[in-house]
Design a protein around this motif. Structure first.
Motif, mmCIF file in Angstrom:
data_model
loop_
_atom_site.group_PDB
_atom_site.id
_atom_site.type_symbol
_atom_site.label_atom_id
_atom_site.label_comp_id
_atom_site.label_asym_id
_atom_site.label_seq_id
_atom_site.Cartn_x
_atom_site.Cartn_y
_atom_site.Cartn_z
ATOM 1 N N THR A 38 -9.764 36.352 -30.307
ATOM 2 C CA THR A 38 -11.063 36.320 -29.648
ATOM 3 C C THR A 38 -11.554 37.725 -29.322
ATOM 4 O OG1 THR A 38 -10.529 34.166 -28.682
ATOM 5 C CG2 THR A 38 -12.377 35.351 -27.732
ATOM 6 N N LEU A 39 -12.824 37.929 -29.579
ATOM 7 C CA LEU A 39 -13.523 39.161 -29.255
ATOM 8 C C LEU A 39 -14.442 38.889 -28.070
ATOM 9 C CD1 LEU A 39 -14.561 42.068 -30.084
ATOM 10 C CD2 LEU A 39 -16.265 40.859 -31.477
ATOM 11 N N TYR A 40 -14.585 39.882 -27.197
ATOM 12 C CA TYR A 40 -15.434 39.721 -26.024
ATOM 13 C C TYR A 40 -16.445 40.862 -25.914
ATOM 14 C CZ TYR A 40 -11.748 36.513 -24.537
ATOM 15 O OH TYR A 40 -10.841 35.496 -24.486
ATOM 16 N N LEU A 41 -17.545 40.568 -25.240
ATOM 17 C CA LEU A 41 -18.497 41.603 -24.855
ATOM 18 C C LEU A 41 -18.979 41.278 -23.444
ATOM 19 C CD1 LEU A 41 -20.079 44.155 -25.713
ATOM 20 C CD2 LEU A 41 -21.968 42.618 -26.335
ATOM 21 N N GLN A 42 -18.603 42.122 -22.500
ATOM 22 C CA GLN A 42 -19.081 41.985 -21.129
ATOM 23 C C GLN A 42 -20.368 42.785 -20.996
ATOM 24 O OE1 GLN A 42 -17.680 40.221 -18.453
ATOM 25 N NE2 GLN A 42 -19.520 40.811 -17.318
ATOM 26 N N LEU A 43 -21.424 42.120 -20.579
ATOM 27 C CA LEU A 43 -22.717 42.760 -20.397
ATOM 28 C C LEU A 43 -23.085 42.722 -18.923
ATOM 29 C CD1 LEU A 43 -24.599 40.974 -23.337
ATOM 30 C CD2 LEU A 43 -23.885 43.354 -23.319
ATOM 31 N N GLY A 62 -7.453 48.191 -30.944
ATOM 32 C CA GLY A 62 -8.048 47.998 -29.627
ATOM 33 C C GLY A 62 -8.094 49.249 -28.787
ATOM 34 N N ARG A 63 -7.639 50.365 -29.342
ATOM 35 C CA ARG A 63 -7.550 51.600 -28.551
ATOM 36 C C ARG A 63 -8.821 52.435 -28.598
ATOM 37 N NH1 ARG A 63 -2.494 52.046 -31.425
ATOM 38 N NH2 ARG A 63 -0.788 51.187 -30.206
ATOM 39 N N ARG A 64 -9.693 52.115 -29.539
ATOM 40 C CA ARG A 64 -10.909 52.914 -29.677
ATOM 41 C C ARG A 64 -12.120 52.002 -29.642
ATOM 42 N NH1 ARG A 64 -12.594 56.684 -34.925
ATOM 43 N NH2 ARG A 64 -14.407 57.688 -33.957
ATOM 44 N N THR A 65 -13.108 52.401 -28.840
ATOM 45 C CA THR A 65 -14.354 51.648 -28.738
ATOM 46 C C THR A 65 -15.546 52.601 -28.753
ATOM 47 O OG1 THR A 65 -14.322 51.712 -26.316
ATOM 48 C CG2 THR A 65 -13.273 49.804 -27.355
ATOM 49 N N ASP A 66 -16.697 52.057 -29.059
ATOM 50 C CA ASP A 66 -17.926 52.833 -29.009
ATOM 51 C C ASP A 66 -19.079 51.885 -28.744
ATOM 52 O OD1 ASP A 66 -19.709 55.190 -31.158
ATOM 53 O OD2 ASP A 66 -19.450 55.112 -28.985
ATOM 54 N N TYR A 67 -20.159 52.447 -28.197
ATOM 55 C CA TYR A 67 -21.291 51.635 -27.797
ATOM 56 C C TYR A 67 -22.603 52.290 -28.198
ATOM 57 C CZ TYR A 67 -17.702 49.597 -24.811
ATOM 58 O OH TYR A 67 -16.551 49.004 -24.363
ATOM 59 N N ALA A 68 -23.597 51.468 -28.389
ATOM 60 C CA ALA A 68 -24.941 51.989 -28.565
ATOM 61 C C ALA A 68 -25.391 52.611 -27.247
ATOM 62 C CB ALA A 68 -25.890 50.866 -28.966
ATOM 63 N N ASP A 69 -26.222 53.634 -27.344
ATOM 64 C CA ASP A 69 -26.703 54.293 -26.127
ATOM 65 C C ASP A 69 -27.403 53.313 -25.190
ATOM 66 O OD1 ASP A 69 -27.629 57.447 -27.737
ATOM 67 O OD2 ASP A 69 -25.705 56.697 -26.976
ATOM 68 N N SER A 70 -28.047 52.313 -25.768
ATOM 69 C CA SER A 70 -28.818 51.358 -24.970
ATOM 70 C C SER A 70 -27.949 50.516 -24.044
ATOM 71 C CB SER A 70 -29.630 50.438 -25.893
ATOM 72 O OG SER A 70 -28.769 49.754 -26.778
ATOM 73 N N VAL A 71 -26.660 50.377 -24.340
ATOM 74 C CA VAL A 71 -25.782 49.547 -23.513
ATOM 75 C C VAL A 71 -24.616 50.337 -22.930
ATOM 76 C CG1 VAL A 71 -26.376 47.481 -24.834
ATOM 77 C CG2 VAL A 71 -24.290 48.770 -25.410
ATOM 78 N N LYS A 72 -24.508 51.592 -23.283
ATOM 79 C CA LYS A 72 -23.379 52.407 -22.815
ATOM 80 C C LYS A 72 -23.376 52.475 -21.292
ATOM 81 C CE LYS A 72 -22.296 55.541 -25.678
ATOM 82 N NZ LYS A 72 -22.277 56.742 -26.542
ATOM 83 N N GLY A 73 -22.205 52.271 -20.710
ATOM 84 C CA GLY A 73 -22.084 52.282 -19.262
ATOM 85 C C GLY A 73 -22.347 50.937 -18.618
ATOM 86 N N ARG A 74 -22.890 49.990 -19.395
ATOM 87 C CA ARG A 74 -23.175 48.651 -18.864
ATOM 88 C C ARG A 74 -22.390 47.574 -19.595
ATOM 89 N NH1 ARG A 74 -27.988 46.461 -19.676
ATOM 90 N NH2 ARG A 74 -28.577 47.680 -21.522
ATOM 91 N N SER A 75 -21.660 47.964 -20.627
ATOM 92 C CA SER A 75 -21.001 46.966 -21.462
ATOM 93 C C SER A 75 -19.557 47.359 -21.742
ATOM 94 C CB SER A 75 -21.744 46.824 -22.803
ATOM 95 O OG SER A 75 -23.071 46.437 -22.608
ATOM 96 N N THR A 76 -18.748 46.335 -21.980
ATOM 97 C CA THR A 76 -17.354 46.555 -22.357
ATOM 98 C C THR A 76 -16.986 45.602 -23.473
ATOM 99 O OG1 THR A 76 -16.783 47.182 -20.091
ATOM 100 C CG2 THR A 76 -14.976 46.628 -21.569
ATOM 101 N N ILE A 77 -16.518 46.158 -24.576
ATOM 102 C CA ILE A 77 -16.015 45.338 -25.674
ATOM 103 C C ILE A 77 -14.495 45.287 -25.575
ATOM 104 C CG2 ILE A 77 -15.936 47.306 -27.275
ATOM 105 C CD1 ILE A 77 -16.690 45.352 -29.533
ATOM 106 N N SER A 78 -13.929 44.129 -25.837
ATOM 107 C CA SER A 78 -12.482 43.980 -25.784
ATOM 108 C C SER A 78 -12.063 42.895 -26.767
ATOM 109 C CB SER A 78 -12.013 43.638 -24.374
ATOM 110 O OG SER A 78 -12.581 42.422 -23.927
ATOM 111 N N ARG A 79 -10.760 42.829 -27.018
ATOM 112 C CA ARG A 79 -10.238 41.830 -27.939
ATOM 113 C C ARG A 79 -8.917 41.295 -27.436
ATOM 114 N NH1 ARG A 79 -9.818 44.608 -33.517
ATOM 115 N NH2 ARG A 79 -8.623 42.727 -34.057
ATOM 116 N N ASP A 80 -8.644 40.058 -27.772
ATOM 117 C CA ASP A 80 -7.377 39.416 -27.450
ATOM 118 C C ASP A 80 -6.810 38.889 -28.758
ATOM 119 O OD1 ASP A 80 -6.343 36.751 -25.152
ATOM 120 O OD2 ASP A 80 -5.251 37.931 -26.630
ATOM 121 N N ASP A 81 -5.900 39.642 -29.318
ATOM 122 C CA ASP A 81 -5.346 39.266 -30.615
ATOM 123 C C ASP A 81 -4.406 38.069 -30.531
ATOM 124 O OD1 ASP A 81 -5.114 42.549 -32.280
ATOM 125 O OD2 ASP A 81 -6.807 41.379 -31.510
ATOM 126 N N THR A 82 -3.953 37.723 -29.339
ATOM 127 C CA THR A 82 -3.096 36.535 -29.197
ATOM 128 C C THR A 82 -3.921 35.261 -29.303
ATOM 129 O OG1 THR A 82 -3.317 36.421 -26.796
ATOM 130 C CG2 THR A 82 -1.569 37.833 -27.666
#
Length: 122
Positions: free
Chosen positions: A77-82, A54-74
């Motif tokens: 669940t994986l998330y994508l905030q758009l 969960g320490r490293r993330t990357d995004y496509a240029d088309s969504v960079k700055g507008r999106s956040t990927i995160s995960r909850d291993d407990t």
């Protein structure tokens, strides 16, 4: 193995959505996770990736700055905030899991969810 994506819907331009992907049937915390999207008549393309820790993330240029990927291993669940959604973000969004350390291409993923539709329109 199951990946169940949800959270899509119809949203106006400039709006936000939070996509979720609930996983089961594999060791969730050991997998890198990604989001892809496929617009009508187009190929499925990379949107975002998060590594197993969960320490490293990357995004496509088309969504960079507008999106956040995160995960909850407990909660497996994986998330994508758009945010600041645009009509060109309209697509079916797919979550996926990979055994590779840093999967950057579609073929690097082992498991796929069924997709959730995001439509951005006024």
């Amino acid at each position: 193995v199951q990946l169940q994506a949800s959270g899509g819907g119809l949203v106006q331009p400039g709006g936000s959505l939070r996509l979720s992907c609930r996983a089961s049937g594999f060791t969730f915390g050991s997998y890198a996770l990604g989001w892809f999207r496929q617009a009508p008549g187009k190929e499925r393309v990379f949107v975002a990736v998060i590594n197993a820790s969960g320490r490293r993330t990357d995004y496509a240029d088309s969504v960079k700055g507008r999106s956040t990927i995160s995960r909850d291993d407990t909660d497996n669940t994986l998330y994508l905030q758009l945010n600041s959604l645009k009509p060109e973000d309209t697509a079916v969004y797919y979550c996926a899991a990979s055994r590779r350390t840093w999967p950057t291409s579609r073929i690097a993923y082992n498991y796929w969810g069924q997709g959730t539709q995001v439509t951005v329109s006024s």
